[in-house]
Design an enzyme around this catalytic site. Structure first.
Site, PDB file in Angstrom:
ATOM      1  N   CYS A 165       0.847  -1.193   0.000  1.00 55.00           N
ATOM      2  CA  CYS A 165       0.000   0.000   0.000  1.00 55.00           C
ATOM      3  C   CYS A 165       0.876   1.235   0.000  1.00 55.00           C
ATOM      4  O   CYS A 165       1.920   1.255   0.665  1.00 55.00           O
ATOM      5  CB  CYS A 165      -0.845   0.062   1.270  1.00 55.00           C
ATOM      6  SG  CYS A 165      -2.114  -1.178   1.341  1.00 55.00           S
TER       7      CYS A 165
ATOM      8  N   GLU B 192       1.344  -4.230  -5.509  1.00 50.97           N
ATOM      9  CA  GLU B 192       0.206  -5.130  -5.317  1.00 50.97           C
ATOM     10  C   GLU B 192      -1.010  -4.573  -6.058  1.00 50.97           C
ATOM     11  O   GLU B 192      -1.203  -3.368  -6.110  1.00 50.97           O
ATOM     12  CB  GLU B 192      -0.080  -5.212  -3.811  1.00 50.97           C
ATOM     13  CG  GLU B 192      -0.986  -6.333  -3.418  1.00 50.97           C
ATOM     14  CD  GLU B 192      -1.258  -6.316  -1.910  1.00 50.97           C
ATOM     15  OE1 GLU B 192      -0.298  -6.497  -1.134  1.00 50.97           O
ATOM     16  OE2 GLU B 192      -2.420  -6.106  -1.532  1.00 50.97           O
TER      17      GLU B 192
HETATM   18  N1  ACO Z   1      -5.467  14.391  -9.916  1.00 49.75           N
HETATM   19  C1  ACO Z   1      -4.825  14.143 -11.080  1.00 49.75           C
HETATM   20  N2  ACO Z   1      -3.591  13.560 -11.133  1.00 49.75           N
HETATM   21  C2  ACO Z   1      -3.025  13.209  -9.972  1.00 49.75           C
HETATM   22  C3  ACO Z   1      -3.642  13.458  -8.722  1.00 49.75           C
HETATM   23  C4  ACO Z   1      -4.914  14.090  -8.729  1.00 49.75           C
HETATM   24  N3  ACO Z   1      -5.556  14.357  -7.594  1.00 49.75           N
HETATM   25  N4  ACO Z   1      -2.834  13.018  -7.744  1.00 49.75           N
HETATM   26  C5  ACO Z   1      -1.741  12.504  -8.355  1.00 49.75           C
HETATM   27  N5  ACO Z   1      -1.859  12.617  -9.704  1.00 49.75           N
HETATM   28  C6  ACO Z   1      -0.919  12.128 -10.739  1.00 49.75           C
HETATM   29  C7  ACO Z   1      -0.196  13.251 -11.396  1.00 49.75           C
HETATM   30  O1  ACO Z   1       0.201  12.813 -12.675  1.00 49.75           O
HETATM   31  C8  ACO Z   1       1.009  13.413 -10.494  1.00 49.75           C
HETATM   32  O2  ACO Z   1       2.093  13.984 -11.144  1.00 49.75           O
HETATM   33  P1  ACO Z   1       2.176  15.604 -11.363  1.00 49.75           P
HETATM   34  O3  ACO Z   1       1.854  16.252 -10.063  1.00 49.75           O
HETATM   35  O4  ACO Z   1       3.587  15.801 -11.802  1.00 49.75           O
HETATM   36  O5  ACO Z   1       1.174  15.892 -12.438  1.00 49.75           O
HETATM   37  C9  ACO Z   1       1.323  11.975 -10.160  1.00 49.75           C
HETATM   38  O6  ACO Z   1       0.064  11.318 -10.104  1.00 49.75           O
HETATM   39  C10 ACO Z   1       2.016  11.739  -8.828  1.00 49.75           C
HETATM   40  O7  ACO Z   1       2.108  12.887  -8.083  1.00 49.75           O
HETATM   41  P2  ACO Z   1       2.904  12.912  -6.707  1.00 49.75           P
HETATM   42  O8  ACO Z   1       2.840  14.311  -6.190  1.00 49.75           O
HETATM   43  O9  ACO Z   1       4.250  12.311  -6.861  1.00 49.75           O
HETATM   44  O10 ACO Z   1       2.032  11.912  -5.844  1.00 49.75           O
HETATM   45  P3  ACO Z   1       1.267  12.149  -4.477  1.00 49.75           P
HETATM   46  O11 ACO Z   1       2.252  12.507  -3.411  1.00 49.75           O
HETATM   47  O12 ACO Z   1       0.122  13.029  -4.670  1.00 49.75           O
HETATM   48  O13 ACO Z   1       0.818  10.654  -4.161  1.00 49.75           O
HETATM   49  C11 ACO Z   1      -0.664   8.824  -4.239  1.00 49.75           C
HETATM   50  C12 ACO Z   1       0.189   9.805  -5.065  1.00 49.75           C
HETATM   51  C13 ACO Z   1       0.245   8.095  -3.249  1.00 49.75           C
HETATM   52  C14 ACO Z   1      -1.284   7.799  -5.152  1.00 49.75           C
HETATM   53  C15 ACO Z   1      -1.729   9.668  -3.492  1.00 49.75           C
HETATM   54  O14 ACO Z   1      -2.626  10.197  -4.437  1.00 49.75           O
HETATM   55  C16 ACO Z   1      -2.510   8.921  -2.445  1.00 49.75           C
HETATM   56  O15 ACO Z   1      -2.021   8.699  -1.342  1.00 49.75           O
HETATM   57  N6  ACO Z   1      -3.764   8.530  -2.760  1.00 49.75           N
HETATM   58  C17 ACO Z   1      -4.642   7.861  -1.811  1.00 49.75           C
HETATM   59  C18 ACO Z   1      -4.214   6.445  -1.559  1.00 49.75           C
HETATM   60  C19 ACO Z   1      -4.054   5.660  -2.846  1.00 49.75           C
HETATM   61  O16 ACO Z   1      -4.913   5.674  -3.715  1.00 49.75           O
HETATM   62  N7  ACO Z   1      -2.925   4.943  -2.937  1.00 49.75           N
HETATM   63  C20 ACO Z   1      -2.629   4.067  -4.052  1.00 49.75           C
HETATM   64  C21 ACO Z   1      -3.370   2.790  -3.894  1.00 49.75           C
HETATM   65  S1  ACO Z   1      -2.726   1.482  -4.910  1.00 49.75           S
HETATM   66  C22 ACO Z   1      -1.582   0.675  -3.927  1.00 49.75           C
HETATM   67  O17 ACO Z   1      -1.491   1.007  -2.774  1.00 49.75           O
HETATM   68  C23 ACO Z   1      -0.721  -0.409  -4.507  1.00 49.75           C
END
Ligand code: ACO
Ligand code: ZN
Length: 343
Positions: free
Chosen positions: A209, A243
């Site tokens: 996760c 995962e």
């Molecule tokens: N809307 C559109 N694109 C997004 C968004 C959003 N809200 N959030 C992230 N992205 C995309 C963008 O392309 C972004 O790159 P950019 O800012 O250069 O355009 C890229 O994803 C990653 O951005 P980061 O800033 O590096 O990532 P962040 O720190 O926001 O974390 C994460 C990404 C971990 C997926 C976060 O959104 C999160 O914690 N989400 C909730 C939990 C989740 O869904 N986790 C993944 C589950 S799958 C698994 O665990 C295997």
């Protein structure tokens, strides 16, 4: 995506825009819902007679219904009050509180602010428990063994589930390592995100996760965590993959990471390169390389083989679209040896 679902009051509904024509399909659905409720009662009745609690399909369905609705609406963590996104199965005694107060260091949670204040006076942690395995500037990564820090691991899972929809919560934190990313200052190391990783994965998962806490999202921390998980795989001499299933935001972040890493190599590389070679260089699993390059239309199937076709102009276009690289992992600052079971 069900994020931020909440109960609303009647005043919050705009009834002026409601259409009065009743869709027949909706009526059908209502009828079938009634049926299932009726059937459910029947099942419940037989269930009482027979007494097979665990096997009862109706209670299973009830559980699914139960977890559909968010229980905790907000949390306080460090400097932030954060609106939650999803249900998380906190112990029943917390279910009547809309807000929970977390100690940002040991992640213990409480129902009242005064309890947290009292706790903060005696909690002596100033960073996650476990080993600091990376430090660069004000950023640190801590490795926490779920077996040695069970309560911390469980607290972290409860917290994370508030922002992860599709993941089942593992109570068995013994089997996991947690990599916690912190911003550090003179008050301590403040958690901004984390990923978990199975100590042994049959499916070659290198991440279970991943979460960036909402106040810290879109700053590149997600990409940093993903890059970090692959650096650990490289040190283990293994390929890895996250995962499944991936959430919408998870998939976006991974697609972005894979695209950038692979295209950077293709741009610099002279001559032929195979998917296997790309996989060896990046620790990205071959299947993920194939799907990424296929989705960018950089793969052709010729004479029974996948061939990478990388026109420099096309690569540049894709790289631009893949966005910013995010925070770099400085591998020289990673001090880590792969997990070994201690006898
Ligand atoms: N809307 C559109 N694109 C997004 C968004 C959003 N809200 N959030 C992230 N992205 C995309 C963008 O392309 C972004 O790159 P950019 O800012 O250069 O355009 C890229 O994803 C990653 O951005 P980061 O800033 O590096 O990532 P962040 O720190 O926001 O974390 C994460 C990404 C971990 C997926 C976060 O959104 C999160 O914690 N989400 C909730 C939990 C989740 O869904 N986790 C993944 C589950 S799958 C698994 O665990 C295997
Ligand atoms: Zn504490």
């Amino acid at each position: 995506n069900r994020r931020l679902d909440e109960w609303v009051k009647l005043e919050q509904l705009d009834l002026d825009s409601v259409e009065t024509v009743v869709d027949e399909k909706v009526e059908d659905k209502v009828a079938s819902l009634k049926m299932t409720r009726h059937q459910k009662r029947k099942i419940d009745e037989t269930h009482v007679e027979v007494g097979h609690e665990e096997l009862d399909a109706a209670s299973l369905r009830e559980h699914e219904e139960f977890t559909k609705v968010k229980n905790i609406a907000t949390i306080e963590l460090g400097r932030y009050e954060i609106e939650t996104w999803y249900f998380s199965p906190f112990p029943p005694e917390y279910n009547d509180s809309l807000k929970l107060y977390f100690c940002e260091f040991c992640l213990n949670f409480m129902k009242r602010k005064e309890q947290l204040q009292r706790h903060m006076r005696k909690c002596d942690l100033k960073h996650p428990p476990g080993d600091e395995i990376y430090r660069s500037g004000t950023l640190s990564m801590f490795e926490v063994d779920g077996k040695k820090n069970k309560v911390y691991g469980q607290n972290l899972c409860y917290l994370a589930k508030l922002f992860l929809d599709h993941k089942t919560l593992y109570y068995d934190v013994d089997l996991f390592l947690f990599y916690v990313l912190c911003e550090c200052d003179d008050r301590g190391c403040h958690m901004v995100g984390y990923f978990s990783k199975e100590k042994h994965s049959e499916e070659s998962y290198n991440l279970a996760c991943i979460l960036t806490l909402p106040p810290y999202q879109r700053k590149g921390y997600g990409k940093f965590l993903i890059a970090f998980s692959y650096e650990l795989s490289k040190k283990e001499g293994k390929v890895g993959t996250p995962e499944r299933p991936l959430s919408d935001l998870g998939l976006l972040s991974y697609r972005g990471y894979w695209t950038r890493v692979l295209l950077d190599i293709l741009k610099k590389h002279k001559g032929n390169i195979s998917i296997k070679e790309l996989s060896d260089m990046t620790a990205i699993k071959a299947e993920d390389i194939l799907t990424t390059l296929q989705s960018l239309e950089l793969i052709q199937y010729r004479k029974g083989q996948h061939v990478i076709c990388a026109d420099p102009k096309v690569l540049d276009r894709h790289l631009k679209a893949a966005g910013r690289g995010g925070l770099e992992v400085d591998v020289s600052k990673l001090i880590w040896t792969p997990y070994k079971e201690q006898s």
